[in-house]
Design a protein around this motif. Structure first.
Motif, PDB file in Angstrom:
ATOM      1  N   VAL A  14       0.822  -1.211   0.000  1.00 56.29           N
ATOM      2  CA  VAL A  14       0.000   0.000   0.000  1.00 56.29           C
ATOM      3  C   VAL A  14       0.856   1.261   0.000  1.00 56.29           C
ATOM      4  O   VAL A  14       0.593   2.211  -0.731  1.00 56.29           O
ATOM      5  CB  VAL A  14      -0.953  -0.008   1.207  1.00 56.29           C
ATOM      6  CG1 VAL A  14      -1.842   1.223   1.165  1.00 56.29           C
ATOM      7  CG2 VAL A  14      -1.795  -1.261   1.197  1.00 56.29           C
ATOM      8  N   ASN A  15       1.874   1.294   0.857  1.00 58.98           N
ATOM      9  CA  ASN A  15       2.740   2.472   0.916  1.00 58.98           C
ATOM     10  C   ASN A  15       4.123   2.154   0.375  1.00 58.98           C
ATOM     11  O   ASN A  15       5.125   2.546   0.950  1.00 58.98           O
ATOM     12  CB  ASN A  15       2.880   2.962   2.361  1.00 58.98           C
ATOM     13  CG  ASN A  15       1.592   3.518   2.872  1.00 58.98           C
ATOM     14  OD1 ASN A  15       0.873   4.210   2.159  1.00 58.98           O
ATOM     15  ND2 ASN A  15       1.259   3.197   4.104  1.00 58.98           N
ATOM     16  N   SER A 188      -4.594  -0.416  -2.527  1.00 51.75           N
ATOM     17  CA  SER A 188      -4.834   0.535  -1.443  1.00 51.75           C
ATOM     18  C   SER A 188      -6.005   0.171  -0.540  1.00 51.75           C
ATOM     19  O   SER A 188      -6.118   0.674   0.562  1.00 51.75           O
ATOM     20  CB  SER A 188      -5.020   1.941  -2.010  1.00 51.75           C
ATOM     21  OG  SER A 188      -6.145   1.943  -2.846  1.00 51.75           O
ATOM     22  N   ASN A 189      -6.894  -0.710  -0.994  1.00 52.76           N
ATOM     23  CA  ASN A 189      -7.989  -1.084  -0.093  1.00 52.76           C
ATOM     24  C   ASN A 189      -7.719  -2.362   0.680  1.00 52.76           C
ATOM     25  O   ASN A 189      -8.601  -2.886   1.343  1.00 52.76           O
ATOM     26  CB  ASN A 189      -9.293  -1.212  -0.876  1.00 52.76           C
ATOM     27  CG  ASN A 189     -10.020   0.117  -0.930  1.00 52.76           C
ATOM     28  OD1 ASN A 189      -9.815   0.956  -0.048  1.00 52.76           O
ATOM     29  ND2 ASN A 189     -10.822   0.318  -1.933  1.00 52.76           N
ATOM     30  N   VAL A 191      -5.707  -2.899   3.289  1.00 45.11           N
ATOM     31  CA  VAL A 191      -5.618  -2.772   4.742  1.00 45.11           C
ATOM     32  C   VAL A 191      -6.821  -2.007   5.240  1.00 45.11           C
ATOM     33  O   VAL A 191      -7.185  -0.979   4.696  1.00 45.11           O
ATOM     34  CB  VAL A 191      -4.344  -1.997   5.144  1.00 45.11           C
ATOM     35  CG1 VAL A 191      -4.049  -2.238   6.591  1.00 45.11           C
ATOM     36  CG2 VAL A 191      -3.191  -2.388   4.290  1.00 45.11           C
ATOM     37  N   LYS A 192      -7.412  -2.517   6.265  1.00 43.54           N
ATOM     38  CA  LYS A 192      -8.555  -1.804   6.806  1.00 43.54           C
ATOM     39  C   LYS A 192      -8.073  -0.798   7.835  1.00 43.54           C
ATOM     40  O   LYS A 192      -7.243  -1.101   8.655  1.00 43.54           O
ATOM     41  CB  LYS A 192      -9.520  -2.775   7.471  1.00 43.54           C
ATOM     42  CG  LYS A 192     -10.817  -2.059   7.802  1.00 43.54           C
ATOM     43  CD  LYS A 192     -11.863  -3.023   8.282  1.00 43.54           C
ATOM     44  CE  LYS A 192     -13.018  -2.199   8.819  1.00 43.54           C
ATOM     45  NZ  LYS A 192     -14.104  -2.991   9.264  1.00 43.54           N
TER      46      LYS A 192
ATOM     47  N   TYR B  84      -4.343   6.229   5.105  1.00 40.96           N
ATOM     48  CA  TYR B  84      -3.702   5.637   3.937  1.00 40.96           C
ATOM     49  C   TYR B  84      -2.200   5.888   3.975  1.00 40.96           C
ATOM     50  O   TYR B  84      -1.416   5.055   3.570  1.00 40.96           O
ATOM     51  CB  TYR B  84      -4.314   6.264   2.690  1.00 40.96           C
ATOM     52  CG  TYR B  84      -3.719   5.800   1.406  1.00 40.96           C
ATOM     53  CD1 TYR B  84      -3.953   4.510   0.964  1.00 40.96           C
ATOM     54  CD2 TYR B  84      -2.924   6.637   0.648  1.00 40.96           C
ATOM     55  CE1 TYR B  84      -3.405   4.068  -0.210  1.00 40.96           C
ATOM     56  CE2 TYR B  84      -2.382   6.197  -0.536  1.00 40.96           C
ATOM     57  CZ  TYR B  84      -2.622   4.915  -0.958  1.00 40.96           C
ATOM     58  OH  TYR B  84      -2.079   4.482  -2.133  1.00 40.96           O
ATOM     59  N   LYS B 141     -19.685   1.178   2.599  1.00 40.04           N
ATOM     60  CA  LYS B 141     -19.165  -0.053   2.010  1.00 40.04           C
ATOM     61  C   LYS B 141     -19.212  -1.218   2.995  1.00 40.04           C
ATOM     62  O   LYS B 141     -19.370  -2.366   2.616  1.00 40.04           O
ATOM     63  CB  LYS B 141     -17.703   0.199   1.614  1.00 40.04           C
ATOM     64  CG  LYS B 141     -17.278  -0.473   0.351  1.00 40.04           C
ATOM     65  CD  LYS B 141     -15.860  -0.028   0.053  1.00 40.04           C
ATOM     66  CE  LYS B 141     -15.340  -0.620  -1.212  1.00 40.04           C
ATOM     67  NZ  LYS B 141     -14.035  -0.063  -1.544  1.00 40.04           N
ATOM     68  N   ASP B 142     -19.031  -0.896   4.303  1.00 45.25           N
ATOM     69  CA  ASP B 142     -19.069  -1.930   5.330  1.00 45.25           C
ATOM     70  C   ASP B 142     -20.458  -2.038   5.949  1.00 45.25           C
ATOM     71  O   ASP B 142     -20.628  -2.671   6.992  1.00 45.25           O
ATOM     72  CB  ASP B 142     -18.047  -1.621   6.444  1.00 45.25           C
ATOM     73  CG  ASP B 142     -16.651  -1.427   5.893  1.00 45.25           C
ATOM     74  OD1 ASP B 142     -16.368  -2.013   4.831  1.00 45.25           O
ATOM     75  OD2 ASP B 142     -15.860  -0.708   6.504  1.00 45.25           O
ATOM     76  N   THR B 153     -11.574   5.156   0.597  1.00 48.38           N
ATOM     77  CA  THR B 153     -12.285   4.510   1.695  1.00 48.38           C
ATOM     78  C   THR B 153     -11.442   4.457   2.958  1.00 48.38           C
ATOM     79  O   THR B 153     -11.965   4.614   4.061  1.00 48.38           O
ATOM     80  CB  THR B 153     -12.671   3.079   1.283  1.00 48.38           C
ATOM     81  OG1 THR B 153     -13.102   3.104  -0.059  1.00 48.38           O
ATOM     82  CG2 THR B 153     -13.763   2.535   2.158  1.00 48.38           C
ATOM     83  N   ILE B 154     -10.130   4.256   2.781  1.00 48.42           N
ATOM     84  CA  ILE B 154      -9.288   4.100   3.963  1.00 48.42           C
ATOM     85  C   ILE B 154      -9.243   5.378   4.777  1.00 48.42           C
ATOM     86  O   ILE B 154      -9.418   5.372   5.998  1.00 48.42           O
ATOM     87  CB  ILE B 154      -7.869   3.666   3.555  1.00 48.42           C
ATOM     88  CG1 ILE B 154      -7.953   2.286   2.919  1.00 48.42           C
ATOM     89  CG2 ILE B 154      -6.943   3.640   4.753  1.00 48.42           C
ATOM     90  CD1 ILE B 154      -6.636   1.726   2.507  1.00 48.42           C
ATOM     91  N   ARG B 157     -12.571   5.783   6.465  1.00 43.64           N
ATOM     92  CA  ARG B 157     -12.687   4.890   7.621  1.00 43.64           C
ATOM     93  C   ARG B 157     -11.877   5.418   8.793  1.00 43.64           C
ATOM     94  O   ARG B 157     -12.312   5.368   9.934  1.00 43.64           O
ATOM     95  CB  ARG B 157     -12.130   3.514   7.266  1.00 43.64           C
ATOM     96  CG  ARG B 157     -13.130   2.585   6.658  1.00 43.64           C
ATOM     97  CD  ARG B 157     -12.556   1.160   6.700  1.00 43.64           C
ATOM     98  NE  ARG B 157     -13.247   0.325   5.756  1.00 43.64           N
ATOM     99  CZ  ARG B 157     -12.639  -0.316   4.753  1.00 43.64           C
ATOM    100  NH1 ARG B 157     -11.347  -0.211   4.588  1.00 43.64           N
ATOM    101  NH2 ARG B 157     -13.345  -1.055   3.939  1.00 43.64           N
TER     102      ARG B 157
END
Lengths: 192, 184, 197
Positions: A14-15, A188-189, A191-192, B84, B141-142, B153-154, B157
């Protein structure tokens, strides 16, 4: 435990240091010409980033913070990294000539690799604890290695491609990076 | 040997230079931080702020804000690393019913033009007046009520998570004031 | 070379980013907005000029074997000074540039100029060289940032420049892939222009 996993996936995908954080681009463009040199460089970076982040982590919390001299963080960290790279070079040369032949030429290049300083500084800035810092350092260097090796693979194919003259060399490397960065943004999605 | 001496001298001069620069800028840096905080609080609350009292517990800073006409309100600041691109710090203001009045992102490093939409009014508007009871703090979304920023989304969230945590911390800190608004 | 040439070479002819191909890390990272590019350019120019000045003054006292560590200490000192100044007088810029301010230390342009120029030349040419290189760096950053801000955000230096009703910014340019593509195209353009001549 969950946060460690998030840091690891974040660090690798992600990063990604190269594609998302833009750190360590010099070796990306300069060294990643063949897969075996890319692997050698990645191993060297993995070793130096992990060791440098650990040492600077302790220096930061055992020296800089207690004595209230955090303003000297940049200069301390870069000196530690430079000294460390020198030492690693000496030790590797003494210990194993095969390892030295594999890594030796990459080690001096690592000092000015901004990913090393960047990861060490970000571990402090993100307020990581020891294990989080370790996970972050290892996964960032794995992400760096992944990017380097993917790109080296593509570059061996690029050599036989008919690229317009002005695009040869660095421009095409950046355009490949652009496409790879798009691919990495797809993570990028994760990781929550 | 000469190398060591030269390096030491340069090191000492460098350290002195930095120490002097640090001393000279410490005041302005603290003032700048205070001003940023004050401006952020002023943007959250509709009245003119006369004074701010802050107290810290467990890494969360609580603010007691009093207005020039005797108004009073509270806010808190917390950080989340669920974003993010690293740490996001938010300042959350609460209304008299312990619901969200508004929030302000103090620091973030989300992608400009995308993740940084979390700082903008269109996104913030949906949280105003929302508390633990009348809102599902998950993004749509959740299965929740939060309208996430498209393709971010991150970041969305991270903000809704921080706001929910803020609401809980606030209810814990002021149990009397917020009685009845806490989730069973 | 005349003093004017020492100054002007860095801006176009030996532009550190577009010609010498150094310093990509800050170039790509901070160019989402023109204002950030200007801030980064100014900070780097300050460090370049002061480190070139300091190194031109002390270079002849530094023995060969500790040359690089000494240069690194000098550069890191000025970076720290700049970092403190930005924190004190422009918290917004500090928030926008973040980690990339301390990373000026490892910007190859600065160590490169110290090694290749300031250590071998007198004070005045070194200052001018640093100033020229810094302006060239800023120039490259502003060009890339203009492309990215106009297409990716619809603004230039914060002003709304695209007056088309219903224009929705092309986010691609604000994101990392847009940075790579923009810089790649810019360098190709410069190289194509050079070939034509």
């Amino acid at each position: 435990m969950n946060d460690i996993l998030a840091i690891i996936i974040g660090g690798i995908f992600v990063n990604n240091v190269i594609f998302i954080k833009f750190m360590g681009l010099c070796p990306y463009i300069g060294v990643a010409k063949r897969i075996d040199t890319a692997v050698g460089m990645s191993l060297g970076v993995l070793f130096v980033i992990t060791l440098a982040s650990t040492i600077t982590f302790f220096i930061n919390y055992a020296v800089l913070v207690p004595f209230n001299i955090e303003f000297m963080r940049t200069v301390t960290f870069i000196l530690v990294i430079a000294a460390l790279v020198q030492m690693v070079e000496l030790v590797v040369r003494k210990l194993s000539s095969t390892l030295y032949n594999a890594l030796g030429i990459y080690l001096p290049l690592i000092t000015t690799n901004c990913a090393v300083l960047g990861v060490a500084l970000l571990a402090i800035k993100n307020d990581y604890n020891f294990w989080q810092m370790l996970a972050y350092a290892v996964s960032s260097s794995l992400g760096f290695g992944l990017a380097l090796i993917i790109f080296a693979g593509i570059r061996t194919k690029l050599d036989s491609a008919d690229i317009p003259l002005p695009f040869r060399g660095v421009p095409i490397a950046l355009i490949v990076a652009s496409i790879l960065a798009m691919a990495f943004m797809g993570f990028s999605n994760m990781v929550k | 040997m000469r190398g060591v001496i030269v390096m030491t001298i340069i090191g000492i001069i460098a350290a002195l230079t930095m120490a002097v620069a640090n001393n000279l800028t410490q005041g302005p840096i603290a003032a700048a931080k205070g001003r940023t905080k004050y401006e952020a609080l002023q943007e959250i609350f509709p009245f003119k702020i006369a004074s701010v009292k802050d107290s810290e517990s467990n890494g969360v800073v609580f603010f007691e804000v009093s207005g020039t006409k005797g108004e009073s309100a509270s806010a808190l600041e917390l950080g989340t690393t669920q974003g993010y691109a690293g740490l996001i710090e938010v300042l959350i203001g609460f209304d008299a019913d312990c619901n969200i009045l508004d929030y302000k992102v103090v620091t973030h490093s989300e992608t400009p033009g995308l993740g940084d939409k979390i700082t903008q009014d269109d996104f913030r508007a949906q949280f105003r007046g929302k508390g633990l009871k009348n809102f599902d703090w998950r993004v749509n979304k959740d299965g929740g009520d939060v309208d996430a920023v498209t393709a971010a989304t991150i970041s969305s969230r991270a903000i809704s998570g921080a706001l929910e945590r803020g609401l809980k911390l606030f209810a814990e800190k002021y149990p009397n004031k917020c009685a009845g608004s806490k989730k069973e | 070379m005349t003093l004017w040439q020492e100054f002007s070479k860095g801006i176009v002819r030996e532009n550190p980013v577009l010609k010498i191909l150094l310093g990509f890390c800050p170039t790509l990272a901070v160019t989402t907005l023109v204002i950030n590019a200007l801030g980064m350019g100014a900070a780097t120019t300050f460090v370049l000029v002061s480190s070139n000045l300091a190194i031109a003054l002390v270079a002849r006292f530094i023995p060969e074997n500790v040359r690089i560590p000494c240069y690194i200490v000098i550069i890191a000192t000025f970076v720290t000074v700049v970092e403190l100044l930005i924190q004190a007088f422009s918290p917004a810029l500090n928030a926008a540039l973040g980690i990339y301010i301390p990373l000026i230390v490892v910007n190859c342009i600065i160590l490169g100029r110290a090694e290749a120029f300031a250590s071998k030349n007198p004070v005045l040419p070194s200052i001018l060289d640093g100033l020229g290189m810094g302006l060239g760096f800023t120039f490259a950053l502003v060009i890339l940032a203009s492309i990215r801000e106009i297409f990716g955000n619809g603004t230039w230096l914060g002003f709304n420049v695209i007056g088309i009703e219903g224009f929705s910014p092309i986010l691609f340019f604000a994101l990392p892939p847009g940075a790579f593509l923009g810089l790649g195209l810019l360098i190709a353009l410069v190289s194509a222009y050079q070939r034509k001549r």
